[in-house]
Design an enzyme around this catalytic site. Structure first.
Site, short mmCIF file in Angstrom:
data_model
loop_
_atom_site.label_atom_id
_atom_site.label_comp_id
_atom_site.label_asym_id
_atom_site.label_seq_id
_atom_site.Cartn_x
_atom_site.Cartn_y
_atom_site.Cartn_z
N PHE A 128 10.50 -9.02 0.59
CA PHE A 128 11.18 -9.32 1.85
C PHE A 128 10.37 -10.21 2.79
O PHE A 128 10.80 -10.53 3.88
CB PHE A 128 11.53 -8.01 2.59
CG PHE A 128 12.29 -7.04 1.73
CD1 PHE A 128 13.56 -7.36 1.26
CD2 PHE A 128 11.73 -5.82 1.37
CE1 PHE A 128 14.25 -6.47 0.45
CE2 PHE A 128 12.42 -4.93 0.55
CZ PHE A 128 13.68 -5.25 0.09
N LYS A 154 -3.79 -5.04 -9.85
CA LYS A 154 -4.19 -3.62 -9.96
C LYS A 154 -2.98 -2.69 -9.95
O LYS A 154 -3.04 -1.57 -10.47
CB LYS A 154 -5.22 -3.24 -8.89
CG LYS A 154 -4.77 -3.36 -7.43
CD LYS A 154 -4.13 -2.14 -6.86
CE LYS A 154 -3.43 -2.43 -5.55
NZ LYS A 154 -2.74 -1.29 -4.97
N SER A 213 -0.40 7.05 -4.88
CA SER A 213 0.06 5.75 -5.35
C SER A 213 1.45 5.84 -5.97
O SER A 213 1.68 6.57 -6.93
CB SER A 213 -0.91 5.19 -6.39
OG SER A 213 -0.29 4.13 -7.09
N GLY A 235 -7.79 -3.78 0.33
CA GLY A 235 -8.87 -2.88 -0.10
C GLY A 235 -8.31 -1.53 -0.49
O GLY A 235 -7.11 -1.30 -0.42
N TRP A 239 2.61 1.99 5.33
CA TRP A 239 1.43 1.18 5.66
C TRP A 239 1.52 0.65 7.10
O TRP A 239 0.53 0.57 7.82
CB TRP A 239 1.27 0.05 4.65
CG TRP A 239 -0.10 -0.55 4.54
CD1 TRP A 239 -0.38 -1.84 4.21
CD2 TRP A 239 -1.39 0.08 4.71
NE1 TRP A 239 -1.74 -2.04 4.17
CE2 TRP A 239 -2.38 -0.88 4.48
CE3 TRP A 239 -1.80 1.37 5.04
CZ2 TRP A 239 -3.76 -0.61 4.58
CZ3 TRP A 239 -3.16 1.66 5.15
CH2 TRP A 239 -4.12 0.68 4.92
N1 LIG Z 1 1.35 2.46 1.47
C1 LIG Z 1 0.09 2.08 1.32
O1 LIG Z 1 -0.82 2.91 1.29
C2 LIG Z 1 -0.26 0.65 1.19
C3 LIG Z 1 0.71 -0.32 1.04
N2 LIG Z 1 0.35 -1.64 0.91
C4 LIG Z 1 1.35 -2.67 0.79
O2 LIG Z 1 2.13 -2.72 1.98
C5 LIG Z 1 3.44 -3.20 1.68
C6 LIG Z 1 4.44 -2.23 2.28
O3 LIG Z 1 4.31 -1.04 1.56
P1 LIG Z 1 4.56 0.40 2.15
O4 LIG Z 1 4.40 0.49 3.61
O5 LIG Z 1 3.77 1.31 1.31
O6 LIG Z 1 6.11 0.57 1.78
P2 LIG Z 1 7.10 1.68 2.30
O7 LIG Z 1 8.13 1.82 1.25
O8 LIG Z 1 6.35 2.87 2.75
O9 LIG Z 1 7.74 1.00 3.59
C7 LIG Z 1 8.39 -0.23 3.52
C8 LIG Z 1 9.06 -0.44 4.86
O10 LIG Z 1 9.56 -1.75 4.94
C9 LIG Z 1 10.91 -1.65 5.41
N3 LIG Z 1 11.63 -2.84 5.06
C10 LIG Z 1 12.20 -3.17 3.88
N4 LIG Z 1 12.76 -4.39 3.98
C11 LIG Z 1 12.52 -4.83 5.23
C12 LIG Z 1 12.87 -6.00 5.94
N5 LIG Z 1 13.56 -6.97 5.35
N6 LIG Z 1 12.48 -6.12 7.22
C13 LIG Z 1 11.79 -5.13 7.82
N7 LIG Z 1 11.44 -3.99 7.21
C14 LIG Z 1 11.80 -3.85 5.92
C15 LIG Z 1 11.41 -0.38 4.77
O11 LIG Z 1 12.63 0.06 5.36
P3 LIG Z 1 13.51 1.16 4.55
O12 LIG Z 1 12.78 2.46 4.70
O13 LIG Z 1 14.83 1.13 5.20
O14 LIG Z 1 13.55 0.68 3.12
C16 LIG Z 1 10.22 0.52 5.07
O15 LIG Z 1 10.23 0.92 6.41
C17 LIG Z 1 3.51 -3.30 0.16
O16 LIG Z 1 3.32 -4.63 -0.23
C18 LIG Z 1 2.34 -2.44 -0.34
O17 LIG Z 1 1.82 -2.88 -1.56
C19 LIG Z 1 -0.95 -2.03 0.92
C20 LIG Z 1 -1.95 -1.11 1.08
C21 LIG Z 1 -1.69 0.29 1.24
O1 LIG Z 2 -2.11 -0.76 -2.44
C1 LIG Z 2 -2.13 0.41 -2.31
C2 LIG Z 2 -3.42 1.11 -2.12
O2 LIG Z 2 -4.45 0.19 -1.84
C3 LIG Z 2 -0.87 1.19 -2.37
O3 LIG Z 2 -0.61 1.50 -3.69
P1 LIG Z 2 0.84 2.04 -4.12
O4 LIG Z 2 1.79 0.92 -3.76
O5 LIG Z 2 0.75 2.28 -5.56
O6 LIG Z 2 1.13 3.25 -3.31
#
Ligand SMILES: NC(=O)C1=CN([C@@H]2O[C@H](COP(=O)(O)OP(=O)(O)OC[C@H]3O[C@@H](n4cnc5c(N)ncnc54)[C@H](OP(=O)(O)O)[C@@H]3O)[C@@H](O)[C@H]2O)C=CC1
Ligand SMILES: O=C(CO)COP(=O)(O)O
Length: 335
Positions: free
Chosen positions: A82, A191, A254, A136, A11
């Site tokens: 985190f 959700k 997802s 969203g 994200w």
């Molecule tokens: N992916 C998506 O499409 C969407 C995600 N979100 C939300 O965004 C948030 C992040 O999700 P997402 O990007 O998917 O997760 P990912 O698993 O893709 O990425 C998480 C990232 O955070 C890093 N991380 C973990 N701990 C720390 C820390 N203490 N300090 C800095 N970086 C850290 C991880 O590092 P490492 O790889 O080393 O673990 C990794 O780079 C979640 O809450 C999710 O629900 C919301 C909408 C869409």
């Molecule tokens: O929040 C999300 C889409 O809006 C990401 O969903 P997932 O964490 O299930 O990949």
């Protein structure tokens, strides 16, 4: 504008591209040297997006201080567990008032607070502008490919919500505003649990009828819970409600859906619960909501959360749990 982005995951990278496309300076803060090197040297994020070439202006660092320096906005794109500890590290580094934009979906690890409350419990009004959440139906895998997407900039403060709306909006990323912080944040968390259930029923081999029933009853359940917390009912008919629910329950992107699918296919959750390392926030969110409902007299039923809880935390058979959901006493749709 400079935007400090917390995280180098999917994200963080997807939203970095939106902001970079809009002409803003973006710097990502990461803890994973491979992801940082990928972004800085190879201009990609191979772990998450195998075929996406990123712009050279998207940069990453392991220095929180460098990331935060001169930033006008701080975007939270790390998993919810985190967020508090990272904000505590940021606190002494803040020199000017910044706007915190939260894009994480779930509850704080220690207090079970929703994210905006968590942010305000660490950073004071003197340190930050009103909090905004970006929520969203939006999977990073599609946003990074510039696939048309609509989300909400949610804040109790209209001016700040509009400011963040403008920051992100472009021809492929359309941002609406909303002031229902409670509704949006509880919806975004809830959700994910329904998405785990959606994966389970797909893994068990059920069809489109089953998923439609789950999404519809899931929306009913999450809106009842949200309203107990102070949400507006109409929020659940919008992007942060039905929109986010549909995309997460129906998309192979997802991780919550994937988790449920794996559990449905393997007929038990124990293996998944012992070995999973992916960001799958519905697992913990399920326990938080289940425990909250169990310990209060809210006067609502949460059968889907209860069913997912049985599967995840009691290692119940998904097949038997689905059967018992179907065999409950018959009732009106409005209840
Ligand atoms: N992916 C998506 O499409 C969407 C995600 N979100 C939300 O965004 C948030 C992040 O999700 P997402 O990007 O998917 O997760 P990912 O698993 O893709 O990425 C998480 C990232 O955070 C890093 N991380 C973990 N701990 C720390 C820390 N203490 N300090 C800095 N970086 C850290 C991880 O590092 P490492 O790889 O080393 O673990 C990794 O780079 C979640 O809450 C999710 O629900 C919301 C909408 C869409
Ligand atoms: O929040 C999300 C889409 O809006 C990401 O969903 P997932 O964490 O299930 O990949």
């Amino acid at each position: 504008m400079k935007v400090a982005i917390l995280g180098t995951g999917s994200w963080a990278t997807g939203l970095a591209r939106v902001l970079n496309d809009n002409g803003h300076q973006v710097m990502l803060y990461g803890i994973n040297p491979d992801e940082i090197d990928d972004i800085n040297i190879r201009h990609c994020n191979y772990k998450y997006f195998k075929d996406v070439q990123l712009e050279e202006t998207i940069v990453a660092t392991s220095s929180l201080e460098m990331t935060i320096k001169d930033a006008h906005y701080i975007l939270i794109t790390i998993p919810t567990q985190f967020v508090r500890e990272t904000l505590q590290k940021i606190k002494p580094l803040l020199k000017e008032k910044v706007t915190i934009i939260n894009a994480a979906k779930g509850f704080d690890m220690n207090t079970n607070m929703r994210m905006s409350d968590t942010i305000r419990s660490v950073l004071t009004e003197d340190e930050i502008n009103p909090v905004v959440s970006l929520i969203g139906p939006s999977h990073a895998e599609e946003v990074v490919e510039r696939i048309l997407t609509a989300v909400c900039s949610v804040s109790l403060d209209e001016t700040t919500a509009k400011d963040v709306q403008k920051l992100f909006s472009n021809h492929y990323f359309r941002v609406y505003t909303s002031n229902d912080e409670i509704g949006a944040e509880y919806g975004a968390a809830y959700k994910n649990v329904i998405a785990v259930a959606s994966g389970v029923i797909a893994g068990l081999g059920y069809g489109d009828n089953t998923r439609a029933a789950l999404i519809t009853r899931g929306l009913h359940e999450m809106s009842l819970y949200g309203m107990i917390k102070g949400a507006k009912q109409e929020t659940y008919f919008g992007l942060t409600g039905i929109g986010d629910l549909v995309v997460t329950c129906s998309s192979v992107h997802s991780r919550n859906f994937q988790a449920g699918y794996e559990i449905g296919q393997s007929h038990r959750a124990l293996d998944f619960m012992t070995h999973n390392t992916k960001t799958c926030e519905g697992v913990r969110t399920c326990k938080v909501i289940h425990d909250d409902v169990m310990s209060h007299d809210y006067g609502i039923e949460t059968p889907i959360v209860d069913a997912v809880y049985e599967v995840l935390y009691k290692n119940a058979s998904p097949q038997e749990v689905v059967a018992s959901l179907m065999n409950r006493d018959l009732k009106s749709e409005q209840l």
